[in-house]
Design an enzyme around this catalytic site. Structure first.
Site, PDB file in Angstrom:
ATOM      1  N   CYS A  62       0.802  -1.221   0.000  1.00  0.00           N
ATOM      2  CA  CYS A  62       0.000   0.000   0.000  1.00  0.00           C
ATOM      3  C   CYS A  62       0.837   1.275   0.000  1.00  0.00           C
ATOM      4  O   CYS A  62       0.313   2.358  -0.233  1.00  0.00           O
ATOM      5  CB  CYS A  62      -0.963   0.001   1.191  1.00  0.00           C
ATOM      6  SG  CYS A  62      -0.143  -0.011   2.790  1.00  0.00           S
ATOM      7  N   HIS A  99      -1.993  11.460  15.757  1.00  0.00           N
ATOM      8  CA  HIS A  99      -2.576  10.648  14.681  1.00  0.00           C
ATOM      9  C   HIS A  99      -1.454   9.799  14.099  1.00  0.00           C
ATOM     10  O   HIS A  99      -0.389  10.303  13.746  1.00  0.00           O
ATOM     11  CB  HIS A  99      -3.177  11.556  13.607  1.00  0.00           C
ATOM     12  CG  HIS A  99      -3.583  10.817  12.374  1.00  0.00           C
ATOM     13  ND1 HIS A  99      -4.725  10.038  12.318  1.00  0.00           N
ATOM     14  CD2 HIS A  99      -2.995  10.722  11.156  1.00  0.00           C
ATOM     15  CE1 HIS A  99      -4.822   9.510  11.101  1.00  0.00           C
ATOM     16  NE2 HIS A  99      -3.781   9.911  10.372  1.00  0.00           N
ATOM     17  N   HIS A 102      -4.430   4.333  10.245  1.00  0.00           N
ATOM     18  CA  HIS A 102      -5.698   3.609  10.366  1.00  0.00           C
ATOM     19  C   HIS A 102      -5.429   2.116  10.495  1.00  0.00           C
ATOM     20  O   HIS A 102      -4.366   1.640  10.103  1.00  0.00           O
ATOM     21  CB  HIS A 102      -6.587   3.871   9.148  1.00  0.00           C
ATOM     22  CG  HIS A 102      -7.070   5.275   9.094  1.00  0.00           C
ATOM     23  ND1 HIS A 102      -6.341   6.288   8.520  1.00  0.00           N
ATOM     24  CD2 HIS A 102      -8.224   5.855   9.544  1.00  0.00           C
ATOM     25  CE1 HIS A 102      -7.011   7.430   8.632  1.00  0.00           C
ATOM     26  NE2 HIS A 102      -8.159   7.182   9.247  1.00  0.00           N
ATOM     27  N   ASP A 106      -7.781  -6.488   6.996  1.00  0.00           N
ATOM     28  CA  ASP A 106      -7.318  -7.255   5.831  1.00  0.00           C
ATOM     29  C   ASP A 106      -5.843  -7.639   5.961  1.00  0.00           C
ATOM     30  O   ASP A 106      -5.135  -7.789   4.976  1.00  0.00           O
ATOM     31  CB  ASP A 106      -7.558  -6.475   4.536  1.00  0.00           C
ATOM     32  CG  ASP A 106      -6.821  -5.144   4.490  1.00  0.00           C
ATOM     33  OD1 ASP A 106      -6.122  -4.779   5.464  1.00  0.00           O
ATOM     34  OD2 ASP A 106      -6.933  -4.443   3.467  1.00  0.00           O
ATOM     35  N   ARG A 114      -4.343  -4.957   9.765  1.00  0.00           N
ATOM     36  CA  ARG A 114      -3.286  -4.199   9.090  1.00  0.00           C
ATOM     37  C   ARG A 114      -3.300  -2.789   9.649  1.00  0.00           C
ATOM     38  O   ARG A 114      -4.181  -1.990   9.353  1.00  0.00           O
ATOM     39  CB  ARG A 114      -3.518  -4.156   7.577  1.00  0.00           C
ATOM     40  CG  ARG A 114      -2.534  -3.236   6.843  1.00  0.00           C
ATOM     41  CD  ARG A 114      -2.699  -3.314   5.329  1.00  0.00           C
ATOM     42  NE  ARG A 114      -4.044  -3.049   4.873  1.00  0.00           N
ATOM     43  CZ  ARG A 114      -4.463  -1.874   4.357  1.00  0.00           C
ATOM     44  NH1 ARG A 114      -3.623  -0.866   4.237  1.00  0.00           N
ATOM     45  NH2 ARG A 114      -5.711  -1.745   3.941  1.00  0.00           N
ATOM     46  N   CYS A 116      -2.018   0.449   9.231  1.00  0.00           N
ATOM     47  CA  CYS A 116      -1.444   1.221   8.125  1.00  0.00           C
ATOM     48  C   CYS A 116      -1.035   2.572   8.714  1.00  0.00           C
ATOM     49  O   CYS A 116      -1.887   3.413   9.007  1.00  0.00           O
ATOM     50  CB  CYS A 116      -2.494   1.360   7.025  1.00  0.00           C
ATOM     51  SG  CYS A 116      -1.885   2.142   5.548  1.00  0.00           S
TER      52      CYS A 116
END
Length: 139
Positions: A62, A99, A102, A106, A114, A116
């Protein structure tokens, strides 16, 4: 001790500040850790709280660092994110509310998750074993 907005702004790079304090997202395949495979610990760039270990990192394709599990679930806070016309689960540092990215369902076994994460929200601390191996290679 909690930092002020001005303290974060002076301590972080522009992209680190935008990602961690304003919930921005770095472009995929641009962060320093998306293709980083050294052994060690990934920490919050704002407060150095341990977040992820390199042995949970995997290539999700990704363009962002992806992890199957946090080092300690108490270090991560999950928040419902309905921005951008999607419903997602935002991941924040429990200590300083930075932050991070996310989490999606999956990922690989055994967790199926995951995480990410933006490289700009992380700092890397090599493990002692990796340091000994690297110094041994240099001699």
């Amino acid at each position: 001790m909690k930092k002020t907005d001005a303290e974060y702004k002076s301590a972080l790079s522009d992209i680190e500040y935008k990602v961690t304090r304003e919930a921005a997202t770095e472009r995929p395949f641009t962060g320093k850790y998306w293709d980083h495979w050294d052994q060690g610990q990934y920490q919050c760039v704002c407060c150095h709280t341990p977040l992820f270990m390199s042995n949970t990192k995997f290539d999700a394709g990704c363009g962002w660092p992806s992890y199957s599990a946090p080092e300690n679930t108490a270090a991560i806070q999950e928040v419902k994110d309905s921005s951008h016309g999607m419903i997602r689960t935002e991941v924040r540092c429990s200590n300083c509310n930075a932050h991070l990215g996310h989490v999606f369902e999956d990922g690989p076994a055994p967790t199926g998750l995951r995480y990410c994460i933006n490289s700009a929200s992380l700092r890397f601390e090599p493990s002692d074993l990796a340091l000994k191996t690297n110094s041994k290679d240099e001699s």
